[in-house]
Each structure stands twice: as C-alpha cells, then as structure tokens.
Design a protein around this motif. Structure first.
Motif, PDB file in Angstrom:
ATOM      1  N   ARG A 160      32.855  52.569  44.962  1.00  0.00           N
ATOM      2  CA  ARG A 160      33.026  51.840  43.736  1.00  0.00           C
ATOM      3  C   ARG A 160      33.829  52.763  42.832  1.00  0.00           C
ATOM      4  O   ARG A 160      33.872  52.666  41.592  1.00  0.00           O
ATOM      5  N   ARG A 223      26.301  50.310  43.158  1.00  0.00           N
ATOM      6  CA  ARG A 223      27.307  49.386  43.885  1.00  0.00           C
ATOM      7  C   ARG A 223      26.621  47.954  43.352  1.00  0.00           C
ATOM      8  O   ARG A 223      25.584  47.612  43.233  1.00  0.00           O
ATOM      9  N   THR A 224      27.599  47.027  43.014  1.00  0.00           N
ATOM     10  CA  THR A 224      27.078  45.707  42.933  1.00  0.00           C
ATOM     11  C   THR A 224      26.478  45.065  43.914  1.00  0.00           C
ATOM     12  O   THR A 224      26.610  45.171  45.071  1.00  0.00           O
ATOM     13  N   GLY A 225      25.221  44.500  43.471  1.00  0.00           N
ATOM     14  CA  GLY A 225      24.305  43.976  44.378  1.00  0.00           C
ATOM     15  C   GLY A 225      23.556  45.000  45.174  1.00  0.00           C
ATOM     16  O   GLY A 225      22.423  44.575  45.866  1.00  0.00           O
ATOM     17  N   ARG A 417      35.368  53.383  37.364  1.00  0.00           N
ATOM     18  CA  ARG A 417      34.552  52.527  38.201  1.00  0.00           C
ATOM     19  C   ARG A 417      35.774  51.190  38.356  1.00  0.00           C
ATOM     20  O   ARG A 417      36.493  50.802  37.663  1.00  0.00           O
ATOM     21  N   SER A 419      36.963  47.379  39.451  1.00  0.00           N
ATOM     22  CA  SER A 419      36.584  46.054  38.923  1.00  0.00           C
ATOM     23  C   SER A 419      35.471  45.469  40.018  1.00  0.00           C
ATOM     24  O   SER A 419      35.482  45.862  40.955  1.00  0.00           O
ATOM     25  N   LYS A 420      34.724  44.508  39.493  1.00  0.00           N
ATOM     26  CA  LYS A 420      33.794  43.775  40.374  1.00  0.00           C
ATOM     27  C   LYS A 420      34.404  43.425  41.626  1.00  0.00           C
ATOM     28  O   LYS A 420      34.084  43.101  42.783  1.00  0.00           O
ATOM     29  N   GLU A 421      35.534  42.534  41.358  1.00  0.00           N
ATOM     30  CA  GLU A 421      36.336  41.932  42.261  1.00  0.00           C
ATOM     31  C   GLU A 421      36.702  43.053  43.217  1.00  0.00           C
ATOM     32  O   GLU A 421      36.970  42.762  44.585  1.00  0.00           O
ATOM     33  N   GLU A 423      35.680  45.827  44.094  1.00  0.00           N
ATOM     34  CA  GLU A 423      34.733  46.345  44.777  1.00  0.00           C
ATOM     35  C   GLU A 423      33.916  45.435  45.877  1.00  0.00           C
ATOM     36  O   GLU A 423      33.838  45.645  47.059  1.00  0.00           O
ATOM     37  N   ILE A 424      34.209  43.904  45.693  1.00  0.00           N
ATOM     38  CA  ILE A 424      33.523  42.973  46.707  1.00  0.00           C
ATOM     39  C   ILE A 424      34.746  42.806  47.567  1.00  0.00           C
ATOM     40  O   ILE A 424      34.346  42.730  48.847  1.00  0.00           O
TER      41      ILE A 424
END
Length: 444
Positions: A160, A223-225, A417, A419-421, A423-424
């Motif tokens: 991330r 990390r996201t999630g 960091r 972006s969320k996109e 990272e996914i």
C-alpha cells in the motif's frame, strides 16, 4: 620480497600441529605468532567474505517478501529491495560511513559524526599492515548492515505504500538515521562510553529498522479490508511459501557473515576460534527459534503455521545477534527459542492494535531485537541491564521519532499511500506497470 612467503610459512607451521579428532587432546606448547602482513590478509578476507554473505541477505529479504505478499504486489516488492540496496550503497558512501565512524572529527562529540565527507578507499596497489585490515573491506562490510536496516522497513509497508516516498525515506534512513544512531555505539559515541553492548546489531540494526517500520506502519495505516468493523481480521495469505522459505534459508546463511565477521578479526588463533564459536551459536539460536515457533503454534492453533516457523527462525537469529560469542550453546538455544516464541505472540498483539505488518518484521526485528539486547548481561558481565535499557531507549526513541516526522512530512507533501483502486488492482499494475505472474491474471 614475495608477499606470499609469510603466508606460506605460517600455513606450513600450522600444518605441523596435530590434526584430526584423535589428536585433539595433544597440548600445544606455544602459540603461533603470525606476521602483521598475514593478519592483515586474513582480517581483510573476513570483512570481504562476511560482507558478501550479508549482501546475499538482500536476496533473502527479496525472496521472503515476494513470497509473503500477494501475487499482485510481487514485482513492486522485488523492485523496492533492489532499489533500496542501490540507494544505501551510494548514500552510505556519500554521507553515512564517516557520519558513523568519525574518528576525532565529530560534529557534536559523541552524538553526531562528520558530515558530508565521502569515504576514501585505499590507494591502488597499497595497504598498510599496521592498520590491521583494508579500509575498503571495512567500508564494504559496514555498508551491508546499513542496507539491511532499510530492507526491514520494506516488508512491513508492503502492498500500500507509494514507491517514491518509500525511496525518499530510504535515502534519509541510510544517509542519516542509521549512521547517527549506530555511531553512538560502534563509532565510539556516548553509548559506547557508558558500556552499552550490541555485538552485531540486535538493536542498532534490527530494532532500529523495526522502529522505522513501526513509525511508517502507523502513519500509513492498514491495508484495505485487513481489519473488519466487527473487530476480526481478514487473512491475506502470501503468494508463494516456497519463495518465503527459500528467503529464510538465504537469510540464515547470510547471518553467519553478519555475526561471524562482526568479530572484526581472524588474524590470530583466538579470533579464529571465536568466529567459529559465533557461527555455532548463531545456528543454534535460529534452530531454537524455529522449534519454539513449531511448539507454540501447535499449542495455540492446533496446527503448525509455516510462516510463523520461518519468522521464528529469523527471530532467533535476531535475538542472538546482540551477543553471539559469550553464551554457551544451550544458552544460545534458549535465547533464540524465546525470540521465536516472541515472534508468534507479538503478531496477534499487533493485529489487536490494527498495526498491519505484512511480513512480520516488527515482531522479528524490533521486539526480538530488544529481547536479544536486554538479555546480554546474563552472559556478558561487561554491561548491565540498566545500561542496555538506556541504549534501547535512546536508539528506539531517536529512530522512531525521526522516522515518524519524516513519514508525516512525506504524507503531508506528496502522499505516501496509493489509492484504494490501485491497492485493489495491485501495485504491480498501478506503480510498476508489469506483473510478476502475467499468466495468472487476477480476476477483476
């Protein structure tokens, strides 16, 4: 005069001594006195061999991290490991080495060394036997410790963190943060004067890298999630446990150079014996850490966790690094075993605090590094628990504090960091534009 003659004469003399286990009890009437030339050669070889073994640890970190991150982030992790090693080499030469070993040229005596004085190597074709070793070999060996400190940060912040902020932090860490705190002990600074002891860097290298990683993880976030609203965590298994295991074995091998060459001399019989003792204790501590992790994970979870066992071995290695010479073999096993157990117990503690450490570098390097440093007085009466605690607090406070400021400045100015996109989809695509496993495209 042929420079090989002293070496040949010495080897011939050594060959005259009894050889083989059956002759082990035969007394040696007199020690062999080697010439300054021979001592110079052997000491220099120790630095060079130890240095390239520690350099091989860079491959170990790369493989370990590549195996423990998800497949969509492997290329990025590999890039970070080779780039940080290159940056460390340049910055340690340009600033770090003389900052860490200033001699009498302290900027602030005992605290800040000589700034902006690039290291000069030995003139071509020359060497001074009275120096004891080649200056270039010493620089090469010490550089590898600097690069190792930066490698520790890489794994914690995986999946991330943006590349350029990470590289900028690496510049600051290898040029200033690590050399300054290491100079307090190895450069003859105030910790050395007060009797602090850290033979090969449980605190100066490993815990310091762990403190820098902890600061980054706090500022960066998880990390996201990773952590759900109900308090549970989402498992995010790594891409390749075979690579992670290979990386652990490479690190284990490299540690013999890390600890063994920190004896800093092998030009005498006593030094050679001590280096051998360090090798054995280093190996046994790693074994103790791995076995402890096997037992603890079986008792806690009902099944053995391979990733915990890998980190248990590494935690055992970190634990013995502060004092690999003085302990008995049994004590080395115990020191490493406690380190391995620490690695297992600290991982869920970090998760409860929602500190996301992708590869477990904080338990292995920071916490086990502190344990290894604090246990030194049990086998080495040249220091005390109070002195060791002061050293840990000084190094930890400085490294964590400065790292925290640097990460906060980077976050405020350029963002740290992705972006969320991004990272996914994975950092391999968003940051690098290439995948490590192009034949296995992630389902979108």
């Amino acid at each position: 005069m042929n420079k090989t003659l002293p070496l040949i004469a010495t080897l011939a003399t050594l060959a005259a001594f009894p050889a083989g286990a059956q002759d082990a009890a035969a007394p040696v009437e007199a020690a062999v006195a080697v010439s300054a030339d021979v001592a110079y050669i052997f000491n220099t070889l120790l630095f060079l061999i130890g240095g390239f073994l520690v350099m091989w640890m860079a491959a170990g970190f790369a493989m370990l991290e590549a195996g423990l991150v998800r497949s969509k982030n492997v290329t990025t992790q590999l890039f970070k490991n080779i780039s940080l090693f290159a940056i460390a080499g340049i910055m340690y030469w340009l600033v770090g080495y003389n900052l860490m070993y200033p001699g009498d040229a302290w900027t602030i005596t005992g605290y800040v060394g000589d700034l902006f004085s690039p290291k000069a190597l030995d003139p071509v074709g020359t060497g001074t036997a009275e120096d004891g070793y080649s200056a270039a070999s010493d620089f090469f060996f010490q550089l590898m410790f600097c690069a190792t400190t930066a490698s520790i940060v890489s794994g914690t912040l995986a999946e991330r963190v943006k590349l350029w902020p990470f590289l900028i932090f690496t510049v600051i860490l290898t040029a200033f943060i690590y050399p300054i705190e290491a100079s307090w002990q190895w450069g003859g600074g105030f910790l050395s004067e007060m009797g602090f002891s850290d033979f090969a860097g449980s605190t100066l290298v490993h815990a310091a890298g762990g403190f820098a990683a902890l600061a980054g993880a706090i500022v960066l976030g998880a990390r996201t999630g990773k952590y759900r609203e109900d308090g549970r965590q989402q498992p995010m298994p790594g891409s390749n446990l075979a690579l992670a295991t290979l990386g652990t074995f490479i690190l284990w091998l490299g540690w013999f150079g890390f600890n063994g060459a920190s004896q800093l001399a092998i030009g005498s019989i006593n030094d050679a014996a001590d280096v051998s003792r360090i090798f054995v204790n280093t190996n046994m501590a790693a074994s103790g850490g791995a076995v402890a992790a096997i037992i603890v994970t079986q008792l806690l979870y009902g099944k053995i966790d391979l990733t915990m066992v890998l980190n248990g071995a590494l935690a055992g290695l970190v634990s013995i690094t502060a004092e690999p010479l003085m302990p008995s073999v049994f004590a080395a096993i115990l020191i490493g075993g406690v380190g391995g157990a620490i690695a297992v117990f600290v991982v869920p503690m970090l998760d409860r605090m929602k500190i996301d450490d992708v590869v477990g570098a904080i338990p292995v390097h920071l916490v086990a590094g502190i344990w290894g440093t604090m246990v030194v007085p049990l086998t080495n009466d040249g220091t005390s628990f109070v002195t060791q605690a002061i050293g840990v607090l000084c190094v930890g406070g400085f490294t964590f504090g400065v790292s925290l400021v640097v990460w906060l400045v980077l976050k405020a100015t350029m963002g740290i960091r992705v972006s969320k996109e991004a990272e996914i989809s994975g950092l391999d695509i968003s940051e690098m534009g290439m995948e490590a496993y192009p034949d296995f495209v992630q389902a979108k």
